[in-house]
Design a protein around this motif. Structure first.
Motif, PDB file in Angstrom:
ATOM      1  N   THR A  10      -9.515   8.697   1.995  1.00  9.51           N
ATOM      2  CA  THR A  10      -9.410   8.576   3.445  1.00  9.51           C
ATOM      3  C   THR A  10      -8.826   7.225   3.819  1.00  9.51           C
ATOM      4  OG1 THR A  10     -10.578   8.901   5.533  1.00  9.51           O
ATOM      5  CG2 THR A  10     -11.747   7.646   3.847  1.00  9.51           C
ATOM      6  N   ALA A  11      -8.246   7.156   4.977  1.00  7.26           N
ATOM      7  CA  ALA A  11      -7.776   5.894   5.533  1.00  7.26           C
ATOM      8  C   ALA A  11      -8.946   5.216   6.230  1.00  7.26           C
ATOM      9  CB  ALA A  11      -6.645   6.143   6.526  1.00  7.26           C
ATOM     10  N   ILE A  12      -9.008   3.907   6.094  1.00  3.90           N
ATOM     11  CA  ILE A  12     -10.052   3.110   6.735  1.00  3.90           C
ATOM     12  C   ILE A  12      -9.365   2.155   7.692  1.00  3.90           C
ATOM     13  CG2 ILE A  12     -11.878   1.409   6.351  1.00  3.90           C
ATOM     14  CD1 ILE A  12     -12.224   2.669   3.545  1.00  3.90           C
ATOM     15  N   GLY A  17      -3.871  -4.217   8.399  1.00  2.28           N
ATOM     16  CA  GLY A  17      -3.298  -3.419   7.321  1.00  2.28           C
ATOM     17  C   GLY A  17      -2.105  -2.594   7.758  1.00  2.28           C
ATOM     18  N   VAL A  18      -1.282  -2.267   6.769  1.00  5.87           N
ATOM     19  CA  VAL A  18      -0.129  -1.396   6.951  1.00  5.87           C
ATOM     20  C   VAL A  18      -0.115  -0.427   5.774  1.00  5.87           C
ATOM     21  CG1 VAL A  18       2.394  -1.289   7.042  1.00  5.87           C
ATOM     22  CG2 VAL A  18       1.203  -3.195   8.127  1.00  5.87           C
ATOM     23  N   ILE A  19       0.064   0.862   6.067  1.00  8.41           N
ATOM     24  CA  ILE A  19       0.176   1.838   4.995  1.00  8.41           C
ATOM     25  C   ILE A  19       1.463   2.624   5.165  1.00  8.41           C
ATOM     26  CG2 ILE A  19      -2.303   2.067   4.607  1.00  8.41           C
ATOM     27  CD1 ILE A  19      -2.194   4.737   6.139  1.00  8.41           C
ATOM     28  N   ASP A  20       2.005   3.079   4.062  1.00  5.55           N
ATOM     29  CA  ASP A  20       3.148   3.980   4.103  1.00  5.55           C
ATOM     30  C   ASP A  20       2.614   5.376   4.401  1.00  5.55           C
ATOM     31  OD1 ASP A  20       5.100   2.083   3.348  1.00  5.55           O
ATOM     32  OD2 ASP A  20       4.569   2.316   1.236  1.00  5.55           O
ATOM     33  N   GLY A  99       9.188   5.782  -3.519  1.00  6.51           N
ATOM     34  CA  GLY A  99       9.669   5.158  -4.753  1.00  6.51           C
ATOM     35  C   GLY A  99       8.578   4.388  -5.478  1.00  6.51           C
ATOM     36  N   GLU A 100       8.990   3.717  -6.544  1.00  9.57           N
ATOM     37  CA  GLU A 100       8.032   2.981  -7.367  1.00  9.57           C
ATOM     38  C   GLU A 100       7.304   1.904  -6.583  1.00  9.57           C
ATOM     39  OE1 GLU A 100       9.547   1.641 -11.100  1.00  9.57           O
ATOM     40  OE2 GLU A 100      10.415   3.597 -11.585  1.00  9.57           O
ATOM     41  N   SER A 101       8.007   1.217  -5.691  1.00 10.24           N
ATOM     42  CA  SER A 101       7.347   0.166  -4.911  1.00 10.24           C
ATOM     43  C   SER A 101       6.309   0.777  -3.969  1.00 10.24           C
ATOM     44  CB  SER A 101       8.364  -0.667  -4.141  1.00 10.24           C
ATOM     45  OG  SER A 101       9.061   0.128  -3.207  1.00 10.24           O
ATOM     46  N   GLY A 102       6.569   1.981  -3.458  1.00 13.90           N
ATOM     47  CA  GLY A 102       5.597   2.651  -2.598  1.00 13.90           C
ATOM     48  C   GLY A 102       4.342   3.033  -3.357  1.00 13.90           C
ATOM     49  N   LEU A 103       4.523   3.552  -4.571  1.00 16.42           N
ATOM     50  CA  LEU A 103       3.363   3.882  -5.394  1.00 16.42           C
ATOM     51  C   LEU A 103       2.588   2.609  -5.723  1.00 16.42           C
ATOM     52  CD1 LEU A 103       1.536   5.751  -6.995  1.00 16.42           C
ATOM     53  CD2 LEU A 103       3.212   5.667  -8.867  1.00 16.42           C
ATOM     54  N   ASP A 104       3.297   1.538  -6.058  1.00 11.34           N
ATOM     55  CA  ASP A 104       2.624   0.274  -6.341  1.00 11.34           C
ATOM     56  C   ASP A 104       1.824  -0.212  -5.134  1.00 11.34           C
ATOM     57  OD1 ASP A 104       3.655   0.266  -8.911  1.00 11.34           O
ATOM     58  OD2 ASP A 104       5.300  -1.108  -8.426  1.00 11.34           O
ATOM     59  N   ARG A 105       2.399  -0.108  -3.917  1.00 12.82           N
ATOM     60  CA  ARG A 105       1.676  -0.526  -2.711  1.00 12.82           C
ATOM     61  C   ARG A 105       0.420   0.321  -2.511  1.00 12.82           C
ATOM     62  NH1 ARG A 105       6.847  -0.958  -0.854  1.00 12.82           N
ATOM     63  NH2 ARG A 105       6.776   1.053   0.226  1.00 12.82           N
ATOM     64  N   PHE A 106       0.538   1.635  -2.732  1.00 11.37           N
ATOM     65  CA  PHE A 106      -0.634   2.505  -2.618  1.00 11.37           C
ATOM     66  C   PHE A 106      -1.727   2.044  -3.583  1.00 11.37           C
ATOM     67  CE2 PHE A 106      -2.891   6.072  -4.636  1.00 11.37           C
ATOM     68  CZ  PHE A 106      -3.714   6.437  -3.573  1.00 11.37           C
ATOM     69  N   LEU A 107      -1.360   1.819  -4.836  1.00 11.56           N
ATOM     70  CA  LEU A 107      -2.342   1.428  -5.839  1.00 11.56           C
ATOM     71  C   LEU A 107      -2.960   0.073  -5.525  1.00 11.56           C
ATOM     72  CD1 LEU A 107      -0.378   2.619  -8.997  1.00 11.56           C
ATOM     73  CD2 LEU A 107      -2.398   3.720  -7.987  1.00 11.56           C
ATOM     74  N   GLU A 108      -2.149  -0.854  -5.015  1.00  9.19           N
ATOM     75  CA  GLU A 108      -2.641  -2.201  -4.720  1.00  9.19           C
ATOM     76  C   GLU A 108      -3.488  -2.260  -3.451  1.00  9.19           C
ATOM     77  OE1 GLU A 108       0.917  -4.574  -4.609  1.00  9.19           O
ATOM     78  OE2 GLU A 108       1.352  -4.138  -6.709  1.00  9.19           O
ATOM     79  N   THR A 109      -3.213  -1.419  -2.477  1.00  8.77           N
ATOM     80  CA  THR A 109      -3.906  -1.512  -1.194  1.00  8.77           C
ATOM     81  C   THR A 109      -5.044  -0.507  -1.054  1.00  8.77           C
ATOM     82  OG1 THR A 109      -2.333  -0.024  -0.099  1.00  8.77           O
ATOM     83  CG2 THR A 109      -1.845  -2.400  -0.032  1.00  8.77           C
ATOM     84  N   THR A 110      -5.290   0.281  -2.070  1.00 14.98           N
ATOM     85  CA  THR A 110      -6.378   1.256  -2.032  1.00 14.98           C
ATOM     86  C   THR A 110      -7.635   0.636  -2.615  1.00 14.98           C
ATOM     87  OG1 THR A 110      -4.842   3.104  -2.162  1.00 14.98           O
ATOM     88  CG2 THR A 110      -7.111   3.539  -2.830  1.00 14.98           C
ATOM     89  N   ASP A 111      -8.727   0.761  -1.892  1.00 15.77           N
ATOM     90  CA  ASP A 111     -10.033   0.284  -2.355  1.00 15.77           C
ATOM     91  C   ASP A 111     -10.760   1.418  -3.054  1.00 15.77           C
ATOM     92  OD1 ASP A 111      -9.648  -2.168  -1.047  1.00 15.77           O
ATOM     93  OD2 ASP A 111     -10.535  -1.399   0.801  1.00 15.77           O
ATOM     94  N   GLY A 112     -11.817   1.080  -3.779  1.00 13.90           N
ATOM     95  CA  GLY A 112     -12.715   2.089  -4.330  1.00 13.90           C
ATOM     96  C   GLY A 112     -12.428   2.506  -5.755  1.00 13.90           C
ATOM     97  N   TRP A 113     -11.671   1.723  -6.491  1.00 14.05           N
ATOM     98  CA  TRP A 113     -11.346   2.104  -7.864  1.00 14.05           C
ATOM     99  C   TRP A 113     -12.554   2.072  -8.788  1.00 14.05           C
ATOM    100  CZ3 TRP A 113      -7.087   4.632  -8.182  1.00 14.05           C
ATOM    101  CH2 TRP A 113      -6.028   4.330  -7.332  1.00 14.05           C
ATOM    102  N   GLU A 114     -13.664   1.506  -8.326  1.00 15.71           N
ATOM    103  CA  GLU A 114     -14.855   1.397  -9.174  1.00 15.71           C
ATOM    104  C   GLU A 114     -15.638   2.704  -9.246  1.00 15.71           C
ATOM    105  OE1 GLU A 114     -16.014   0.704  -5.002  1.00 15.71           O
ATOM    106  OE2 GLU A 114     -14.388  -0.061  -6.216  1.00 15.71           O
TER     107      GLU A 114
END
Length: 154
Positions: A10-12, A17-20, A99-114
């Motif tokens: 979900t988006a928080i 913040g900015v999301i694609d 693109g790859e930079s978009g996937l990287d931004r998603f991975l970097e800006t997403t919380d909850g990986w624990e």
């Protein structure tokens, strides 16, 4: 989330913040179908907070975002993990569109990986699972490994 055996992404809200994301046209007669599909989410009008890219040409009407309401939100746990087939679809979508930079931004800006992840790739539980390109699967696996996560098998 109560009433569900699986976790949701979900988006928080984050004023800084900015999301694609994508703006999809929804015909008036299709809103009921979309609302049914997204029944565990609340629909929010984000028209004023949306900054369209210079390549997009949003049509008339409101821009909506579906998000799990805080009152019904719960962190994923062993009995309600994040499905790897679900994360794969999201990752492939970001890669395909941004693109790859978009996937990287998603991975970097997403919380909850624990939280716990369930590797259901062999028999996907996510109803809209898609075959994942091997290089994308490797990127998702590497992102999880970098965060100390090893999805458990069913």
């Amino acid at each position: 989330m109560p009433g569900r055996d699986l976790a949701f992404l979900t988006a928080i809200p984050d004023p800084e913040g900015v999301i694609d994301g994508l703006i999809a046209a929804v015909a008036p007669e299709e809103w009921d179908t979309l609302n049914t599909r997204e029944a565990f989410y609340d629909r929010h009008d984000v028209s004023q907070a949306t900054r369209a890219s210079r390549d997009s040409a949003p049509g008339p009407g409101a821009v909506a975002l579906y998000a799990v309401p805080e009152s019904r939100s719960m962190a994923p746990h062993d009995a309600a993990p994040v499905l790897l087939s679900y994360l794969d679809v999201v990752a492939q979508g970001y890669l395909d569109v941004f693109g790859e930079s978009g996937l990287d931004r998603f991975l970097e800006t997403t919380d909850g990986w624990e939280v716990p992840f369930l590797d259901d790739r062999a028999e996907p539980l996510y109803p809209r699972a898609q075959p994942l390109a091997p290089d994308t699967r490797d990127r998702v696996d590497a992102a999880l490994a970098a965060r100390g996560r090893v999805p458990r098998r069913p």
